[in-house]
Design an enzyme around this catalytic site. Sequence first.
Site, PDB file in Angstrom:
ATOM      1  N   ASP A  80       0.840  -1.191   0.000  1.00 15.05           N
ATOM      2  CA  ASP A  80       0.000   0.000   0.000  1.00 15.05           C
ATOM      3  C   ASP A  80       0.878   1.246   0.000  1.00 15.05           C
ATOM      4  O   ASP A  80       2.074   1.181   0.316  1.00 15.05           O
ATOM      5  CB  ASP A  80      -0.899  -0.013   1.249  1.00 15.05           C
ATOM      6  CG  ASP A  80      -2.148   0.844   1.093  1.00 15.05           C
ATOM      7  OD1 ASP A  80      -2.293   1.522   0.057  1.00 15.05           O
ATOM      8  OD2 ASP A  80      -2.984   0.825   2.021  1.00 15.05           O
ATOM      9  N   ALA A  82       1.329   5.546   1.185  1.00 15.25           N
ATOM     10  CA  ALA A  82       1.221   6.321   2.417  1.00 15.25           C
ATOM     11  C   ALA A  82       1.269   7.801   2.077  1.00 15.25           C
ATOM     12  O   ALA A  82       1.802   8.200   1.032  1.00 15.25           O
ATOM     13  CB  ALA A  82       2.343   5.963   3.391  1.00 15.25           C
ATOM     14  N   GLU A 102      -7.615  -0.416   4.982  1.00 13.28           N
ATOM     15  CA  GLU A 102      -6.177  -0.560   4.754  1.00 13.28           C
ATOM     16  C   GLU A 102      -5.466  -1.049   6.010  1.00 13.28           C
ATOM     17  O   GLU A 102      -4.559  -1.881   5.938  1.00 13.28           O
ATOM     18  CB  GLU A 102      -5.597   0.786   4.303  1.00 13.28           C
ATOM     19  CG  GLU A 102      -6.021   1.177   2.895  1.00 13.28           C
ATOM     20  CD  GLU A 102      -5.612   2.580   2.513  1.00 13.28           C
ATOM     21  OE1 GLU A 102      -5.582   2.882   1.312  1.00 13.28           O
ATOM     22  OE2 GLU A 102      -5.338   3.397   3.419  1.00 13.28           O
TER      23      GLU A 102
END
Length: 217
Positions: A80, A82, A102
């Site tokens: 993922d 950020a 998430e």
Amino acid sequence: MSVEHEKQRAAEAAAELVEDGMTVGLGTGSTVAHLLPALARRGLSLRCVATSPQTEEAALMLDLRVEPFGSIDRFDITIDGADQITPDGWLVKGGGAAHTREKIVAAAAARFVVIADSSKRVTALHPPVPLELLEFGLAATMRLLHPVSLRDVPRSPDGGVIADYHGAVDDPAGLAALLGATPGVVEHGLFPPTLVADVFVAHGDSVEHHNHAKSRA
């Protein structure tokens, strides 16, 4: 180099960690948008779970196998993006309003990998910190959280109200505990270093790889 090029380089580097037969958690956002084609090009047999309808739709269009989260209880790897990354591994996430899903998918992974362009590196976290709030008692929750503002965006994938906390983030662990203990807060966007295994940050054509923690069994 453009920000989009850096996102692509970081995503491609992280995609190389994925092996045939893995269960993979897919994050949400503009950097993950570069991850999906990088995974698809590898032609692996994967079982994926997406953290948002946008990610699921994009993954399916690339013929990645996406399943409901109920069919998988852990992931070999979750990848993922950020919004902020500190040198010691604290993250702020939630610019895409999917931080609750998430965080669940990150915590369910043996290895949580973060991908980012160079602009996401910060020396210390700063506001805003994204929040997902219950609509029930919203005004009372916001009074407890002051200073906070509602974000003019659609609801979260699970119907939560998206807001942003604008107070100081000098003590991320203390703030995470405070936000997490506030009634009405579904989830906040502070992700602790203990959750993060690897960080890939692109600077131009080069990609820095930082290992923050051992993979969780």
